[in-house]
Write a protein that holds these residues in place. Structure first.
Motif, mmCIF file in Angstrom:
data_model
loop_
_atom_site.group_PDB
_atom_site.id
_atom_site.type_symbol
_atom_site.label_atom_id
_atom_site.label_comp_id
_atom_site.label_asym_id
_atom_site.label_seq_id
_atom_site.Cartn_x
_atom_site.Cartn_y
_atom_site.Cartn_z
ATOM 1 N N VAL A 75 0.998 -1.344 -0.041
ATOM 2 C CA VAL A 75 -0.047 -0.017 0.066
ATOM 3 C C VAL A 75 0.866 1.366 0.003
ATOM 4 O O VAL A 75 1.690 1.400 0.693
ATOM 5 C CB VAL A 75 -0.983 0.163 1.195
ATOM 6 C CG1 VAL A 75 -1.934 1.222 1.101
ATOM 7 C CG2 VAL A 75 -1.749 -1.327 1.131
ATOM 8 N N SER A 76 0.716 2.105 -1.025
ATOM 9 C CA SER A 76 1.561 3.162 -1.181
ATOM 10 C C SER A 76 0.687 4.614 -1.005
ATOM 11 O O SER A 76 -0.436 4.538 -1.490
ATOM 12 C CB SER A 76 2.174 3.236 -2.484
ATOM 13 O OG SER A 76 3.178 2.142 -2.675
ATOM 14 N N THR A 77 1.470 5.526 -0.130
ATOM 15 C CA THR A 77 0.713 6.929 0.260
ATOM 16 C C THR A 77 1.310 7.822 -0.532
ATOM 17 O O THR A 77 2.841 7.617 -0.400
ATOM 18 C CB THR A 77 0.603 7.019 1.522
ATOM 19 O OG1 THR A 77 0.120 5.878 2.156
ATOM 20 C CG2 THR A 77 -0.135 8.088 2.044
ATOM 21 N N ASP A 78 0.669 8.864 -1.086
ATOM 22 C CA ASP A 78 1.442 9.935 -1.671
ATOM 23 C C ASP A 78 1.805 11.173 -0.809
ATOM 24 O O ASP A 78 1.557 10.687 0.286
ATOM 25 C CB ASP A 78 0.824 10.538 -3.006
ATOM 26 C CG ASP A 78 -0.521 11.141 -2.875
ATOM 27 O OD1 ASP A 78 -0.634 11.686 -1.620
ATOM 28 O OD2 ASP A 78 -1.403 11.111 -3.653
ATOM 29 N N ILE A 79 2.692 12.044 -1.472
ATOM 30 C CA ILE A 79 3.073 13.183 -0.429
ATOM 31 C C ILE A 79 2.101 14.037 0.135
ATOM 32 O O ILE A 79 2.300 14.777 1.139
ATOM 33 C CB ILE A 79 4.008 13.998 -1.112
ATOM 34 C CG1 ILE A 79 3.203 14.726 -2.340
ATOM 35 C CG2 ILE A 79 5.146 13.284 -1.586
ATOM 36 C CD1 ILE A 79 4.275 15.691 -3.393
ATOM 37 N N THR A 80 0.716 13.787 -0.536
ATOM 38 C CA THR A 80 -0.488 14.562 0.274
ATOM 39 C C THR A 80 -1.033 13.807 1.259
ATOM 40 O O THR A 80 -1.969 14.131 2.065
ATOM 41 C CB THR A 80 -1.488 15.054 -0.963
ATOM 42 O OG1 THR A 80 -2.154 13.674 -1.323
ATOM 43 C CG2 THR A 80 -0.885 15.613 -1.934
ATOM 44 N N GLY A 81 -0.496 12.590 1.551
ATOM 45 C CA GLY A 81 -1.093 11.675 2.526
ATOM 46 C C GLY A 81 -2.209 10.743 2.048
ATOM 47 O O GLY A 81 -2.963 10.009 2.778
ATOM 48 N N ARG A 82 -2.550 10.846 0.840
ATOM 49 C CA ARG A 82 -3.686 10.053 0.197
ATOM 50 C C ARG A 82 -3.257 8.415 -0.395
ATOM 51 O O ARG A 82 -1.930 8.539 -0.937
ATOM 52 C CB ARG A 82 -4.142 10.711 -1.087
ATOM 53 C CG ARG A 82 -5.284 9.975 -1.882
ATOM 54 C CD ARG A 82 -5.662 10.648 -3.195
ATOM 55 N NE ARG A 82 -6.957 10.039 -3.692
ATOM 56 C CZ ARG A 82 -7.160 10.333 -4.973
ATOM 57 N NH1 ARG A 82 -6.771 11.383 -5.741
ATOM 58 N NH2 ARG A 82 -8.220 9.992 -5.563
ATOM 59 N N VAL A 83 -3.709 7.567 -0.041
ATOM 60 C CA VAL A 83 -3.484 6.363 -0.559
ATOM 61 C C VAL A 83 -3.670 6.242 -2.201
ATOM 62 O O VAL A 83 -4.560 6.448 -2.720
ATOM 63 C CB VAL A 83 -4.158 5.007 -0.205
ATOM 64 C CG1 VAL A 83 -3.828 3.818 -0.704
ATOM 65 C CG2 VAL A 83 -4.199 5.023 1.406
ATOM 66 N N ALA A 84 -2.357 6.172 -2.725
ATOM 67 C CA ALA A 84 -2.209 6.408 -4.364
ATOM 68 C C ALA A 84 -2.556 4.801 -4.953
ATOM 69 O O ALA A 84 -3.190 4.905 -6.207
ATOM 70 C CB ALA A 84 -1.023 7.107 -4.807
#
Length: 248
Positions: A210-219
């Motif tokens: 599970v990867s999260t982007d720099i905005t904190g959203r799960v991408a």
């Protein structure tokens, strides 16, 4: 004197076929005689013959291609998962034989997927089913689940390598900040075994990511499946060493 019982016929048949493969009498990519022909040759029932073939499938020596028969498997190069979605293959592999097929499907978030991606139920998602091949033999399987608005528009049905897939996904989203990965070993489902052309008795290596982007959203969420007879995982930890005070 104790007489040991003879081994089950399936193992004797598997031993004979294995010897023919190892010595080159049965060559890579060669189609084996039909199951009916082999059963008649060894004077056994078809179920017994299939059990013998399952032993060799579990060892990665043969593969069953639906509608075509059983084939001697060409030795596939080792696949190494190095974390963060990156996979490496033996240096001596012919790069021209590597490819990844991609099939994209639109879907809605349900149950576990909604929780995993931290989105409301029925949110629009895209699923990318990616199968890596060396020549005509599959060696890895990944399912990507991505919020619909982060789905790249230039997804091709076939790409030359896994790095191309990752680069295509990266074009449609902010940079990733965190990736959580969970590694496990288990037996494959029937659909996984069919996609990878392996026996359901051959263990697989699975990585849930599970990867999260720099905005904190799960991408994205990804589920990787690697056959245990040709895959390994390598993780490297870089540790910061404290600086020593300068001598006066």
């Amino acid at each position: 004197m104790v007489t040991r019982p003879a081994p089950p016929l399936r193992y004797s048949i598997a031993d004979d076929l294995r010897a023919r493969i190892i010595t080159g009498r049965l060559k890579p990519d060669e189609r084996l005689p039909s199951e009916a022909q082999l059963a008649a040759q060894y004077r056994v029932s078809t179920p017994t013959l299939r059990n013998a073939l399952a032993v060799l499938q579990g060892e990665g020596l043969i593969e069953k291609v639906h509608g075509k028969g059983n084939f001697v498997r060409r030795r596939l190069h080792q696949v190494t998962y190095v974390g963060g979605g990156h996979m490496a293959i033996d240096r001596d592999a012919a790069r021209s034989t590597l490819r990844v097929t991609v099939r994209m499907t639109k879907m809605r978030a349900r149950g576990g997927l909604a929780s995993l991606l931290k989105v409301p139920l029925h949110s629009p998602l895209s699923e990318l089913l990616c199968v890596g091949y060396e020549g005509d033999s599959p060696h890895s399987l990944i399912r990507f689940y991505i919020p619909r608005d982060l789905t790249p528009v230039n997804v091709r049905a076939e790409m030359p390598c896994w790095a191309s897939v990752e680069a295509t996904l990266a074009e449609a989203r902010p940079a990733l900040a965190d990736t959580h990965e969970e590694v496990a070993a288990r037996l494959p489902t029937r659909s996984e075994a069919a996609a990878l052309r392996i026996s359901t008795a051959l263990a697989i290596l699975t990585i849930s990511r599970v990867s999260t982007d720099i905005t904190g959203r799960v991408a994205e969420a990804a589920h990787l499946v690697l056959p245990g007879d040709r895959a390994s995982a390598l993780f490297t930890t870089h540790r910061m060493t404290p600086e020593r005070p300068a001598r006066r």
